[in-house]
Design a protein around this motif. Structure first.
Motif, PDB file in Angstrom:
ATOM      1  N   GLN A 142      47.903  37.551  31.114  1.00 33.47           N
ATOM      2  CA  GLN A 142      46.996  36.808  30.228  1.00 33.47           C
ATOM      3  C   GLN A 142      46.494  37.656  29.053  1.00 33.47           C
ATOM      4  OE1 GLN A 142      44.040  35.237  33.077  1.00 33.47           O
ATOM      5  NE2 GLN A 142      45.060  33.256  32.872  1.00 33.47           N
ATOM      6  N   ILE A 143      47.038  38.841  28.902  1.00 36.27           N
ATOM      7  CA  ILE A 143      46.631  39.748  27.808  1.00 36.27           C
ATOM      8  C   ILE A 143      47.897  40.240  27.100  1.00 36.27           C
ATOM      9  CG2 ILE A 143      45.515  41.937  27.211  1.00 36.27           C
ATOM     10  CD1 ILE A 143      43.442  40.162  28.327  1.00 36.27           C
ATOM     11  N   ALA A 176      43.953  37.102  24.347  1.00 37.49           N
ATOM     12  CA  ALA A 176      43.733  36.746  25.745  1.00 37.49           C
ATOM     13  C   ALA A 176      43.683  35.223  25.828  1.00 37.49           C
ATOM     14  CB  ALA A 176      42.423  37.350  26.249  1.00 37.49           C
ATOM     15  N   ARG A 217      45.947  47.055  29.102  1.00 35.67           N
ATOM     16  CA  ARG A 217      45.591  45.656  29.383  1.00 35.67           C
ATOM     17  C   ARG A 217      44.522  45.566  30.462  1.00 35.67           C
ATOM     18  NH1 ARG A 217      50.777  43.135  31.054  1.00 35.67           N
ATOM     19  NH2 ARG A 217      51.807  45.146  30.811  1.00 35.67           N
ATOM     20  N   GLU A 218      44.575  46.481  31.416  1.00 38.11           N
ATOM     21  CA  GLU A 218      43.525  46.499  32.449  1.00 38.11           C
ATOM     22  C   GLU A 218      42.177  46.877  31.832  1.00 38.11           C
ATOM     23  OE1 GLU A 218      46.242  47.635  36.371  1.00 38.11           O
ATOM     24  OE2 GLU A 218      45.245  49.218  35.223  1.00 38.11           O
ATOM     25  N   LYS A 228      35.401  41.273  30.518  1.00 40.84           N
ATOM     26  CA  LYS A 228      34.560  40.843  31.640  1.00 40.84           C
ATOM     27  C   LYS A 228      33.164  41.443  31.538  1.00 40.84           C
ATOM     28  CE  LYS A 228      33.349  39.322  35.713  1.00 40.84           C
ATOM     29  NZ  LYS A 228      32.983  37.890  35.881  1.00 40.84           N
ATOM     30  N   GLN A 288      36.904  36.403  32.239  1.00 47.92           N
ATOM     31  CA  GLN A 288      37.813  37.095  33.151  1.00 47.92           C
ATOM     32  C   GLN A 288      39.259  36.693  32.886  1.00 47.92           C
ATOM     33  OE1 GLN A 288      36.923  39.243  36.096  1.00 47.92           O
ATOM     34  NE2 GLN A 288      39.068  39.708  35.651  1.00 47.92           N
ATOM     35  N   TYR A 289      40.115  37.672  32.672  1.00 44.35           N
ATOM     36  CA  TYR A 289      41.547  37.407  32.474  1.00 44.35           C
ATOM     37  C   TYR A 289      42.353  38.290  33.419  1.00 44.35           C
ATOM     38  CZ  TYR A 289      40.300  34.911  28.209  1.00 44.35           C
ATOM     39  OH  TYR A 289      39.770  34.004  27.322  1.00 44.35           O
ATOM     40  N   ASN A 290      43.607  37.889  33.651  1.00 44.89           N
ATOM     41  CA  ASN A 290      44.522  38.665  34.474  1.00 44.89           C
ATOM     42  C   ASN A 290      45.330  39.584  33.551  1.00 44.89           C
ATOM     43  OD1 ASN A 290      46.668  39.642  36.020  1.00 44.89           O
ATOM     44  ND2 ASN A 290      46.784  37.775  37.238  1.00 44.89           N
ATOM     45  N   PRO A 291      45.235  40.908  33.739  1.00 47.35           N
ATOM     46  CA  PRO A 291      45.947  41.825  32.821  1.00 47.35           C
ATOM     47  C   PRO A 291      47.467  41.710  32.906  1.00 47.35           C
ATOM     48  CG  PRO A 291      45.041  43.017  34.691  1.00 47.35           C
ATOM     49  CD  PRO A 291      44.471  41.631  34.763  1.00 47.35           C
ATOM     50  N   THR A 317      40.838  43.962  30.031  1.00 41.15           N
ATOM     51  CA  THR A 317      40.288  43.006  30.998  1.00 41.15           C
ATOM     52  C   THR A 317      38.873  43.398  31.406  1.00 41.15           C
ATOM     53  OG1 THR A 317      42.503  42.545  31.847  1.00 41.15           O
ATOM     54  CG2 THR A 317      40.659  41.946  33.251  1.00 41.15           C
TER      55      THR A 317
END
Length: 403
Positions: A95-96, A251, A75-76, A83, A89-92, A79
């Motif tokens: 938001q994923i 996402a 997930r990171e 980006k 931009q999402y929070n891993p 992200t």
């Protein structure tokens, strides 16, 4: 059973139609020496380093469940990918979600947002699963037809005209399957204005984002004011040549992801551990291979479009994906008749356009995700078929008159 099985089946499930693509290719699969231009998957094998990372993960014993949303490490990476590649931009952590292919992500999105009778605008021609997935979730799909006059792209005016008080969302697919059309950033800005005006949601299928040939891909989530109303869908199948892996991701703002994750927990648990580790390698180290595949597809697209137009089948230049969508109206055949006769007489498999919605009638979908040698032979056979219908002779005659 007293009433037979019919009595026990869901009305919604009974009313679903079988996939037009699958129905046609079951027939093609039963024949010898068929060249298929219908399969929607890369002809490249998944890059070796991805396969190697997956094999290594098995050797290391990564065979258990992961978190429902997927490995945090993956997930990171997703992200960073969103980006760095598309500016969203999402929070891993919340938001994923990693899914079993992009199709499951679309299913989760509709199940999460639709109540009975909510309408979803589907831009047609459209991939065959969109409307059924809306119906399965209790919604009502509403077709918004496009045409080659506008490059098969939907306009803000068409969207505005289709909106009713029941409209909840619109599904956008760019680059598009089956037409290959692609919405530019400016076009998305204009469409976004209508979406915001009517307070709609967007389910954005961006599975072909890596296969954009003439312009940089723009995610609708990157448009001002759209991030908070977009469920972004993507995956590894097309750009990374990983169709058989069935790995996708979604996402979205946390409130959407939390609800979709609840459905996911009860229906799937998680994507396979070892495949997620292969996907990490895909996002970290395979962009040279992705670029090489994209360049190959671009060359094939140019060849196929030019050849189809030369044989008298009008074909616009698609901006992305790996499909062309030429008109076959000059033959006087329906798209179903054309596909069946071409298969029976010349053993070339294409998909009749009507399976992608009513506005697809009069067209066929041809995938150019096959080798150049196969494309050359398939188009040679197709030209012979077209000549048997007198189309090429008429086309050449018109060209002489024009000059």
């Amino acid at each position: 059973m007293k009433h037979g099985y019919e009595h026990y089946l869901s009305q919604t499930a009974k009313e679903l139609q079988p996939s037009g693509i699958r129905k046609f290719f079951d027939l093609a699969a039963s024949m010898d020496d068929v060249i298929s231009l219908g399969v929607g998957e890369p002809d490249f094998v998944t890059p070796w380093s991805i396969r190697e990372a997956t094999i290594l993960s098995l050797e290391q014993g990564f065979t258990s469940y992961t978190a429902n949303a997927g490995l945090l490490e993956l997930r990171e990476e997703i992200t960073y990918y969103l980006k760095n590649r598309f500016g969203v931009q999402y929070n891993p952590s919340n938001q994923i979600t990693v899914t079993i292919g992009a199709s499951q992500a679309i299913d989760l999105a509709f199940r999460a947002i639709l109540n009975q009778g909510d309408e979803v605008l589907i831009v047609e021609p459209a991939f065959v699963s969109y409307a059924p997935l809306v119906a399965i979730a209790g919604g009502t799909p509403v077709a918004v037809s496009t045409s080659p006059a506008n490059g098969f792209n939907v306009t803000p005016e068409q969207i505005e005209a289709a909106i009713t008080e029941k409209t909840k969302a619109i599904l956008l697919c760019s680059p598009n399957n089956p037409t290959g059309s692609m919405l530019t950033k400016n076009e998305l800005i204009e469409i976004a204005a209508v979406i915001k005006k009517h307070d709609l949601l967007v389910v954005s299928d961006e599975i072909y984002a890596e296969l954009s040939y003439d312009e940089d891909f723009c995610s609708v989530a990157a448009i001002d004011g759209m991030y908070e109303r977009t469920i972004l869908i993507n995956g590894f199948s097309k750009g990374f040549a990983m169709t058989g892996w069935r790995l996708g991701f979604l996402a979205a703002p946390t409130e959407f992801v939390e609800v979709m994750l609840k459905i996911y927990q009860y229906t799937t648990m998680c994507a396979p551990n070892m495949l997620q580790r292969g996907a990490i390698e895909a996002l970290r180290n395979t962009y040279p291979e992705v670029e090489s595949m994209r360049n190959s597809y671009r060359r094939r697209r140019n060849y196929v479009v030019q050849t189809l137009n030369q044989m008298g089948l009008d074909c616009h230049v698609p901006g992305g994906a790996f499909y062309v969508f030429p008109s076959i109206r000059a033959t006087g055949l329906s798209s179903e008749q054309f596909a069946e006769e071409l298969l029976m007489k010349e053993k070339v498999a294409v998909v009749p356009g009507h399976v992608f919605g009513e506005s697809g009638e009069g067209y066929i979908r041809c995938s150019y995700a096959t080798s150049m040698a196969q494309l050359q032979e398939a188009l040679k056979r197709m030209q012979r078929f077209i000549e048997s219908k007198g189309v090429l002779a008429e086309h050449q005659s018109e060209k002489v008159k024009t000059h």
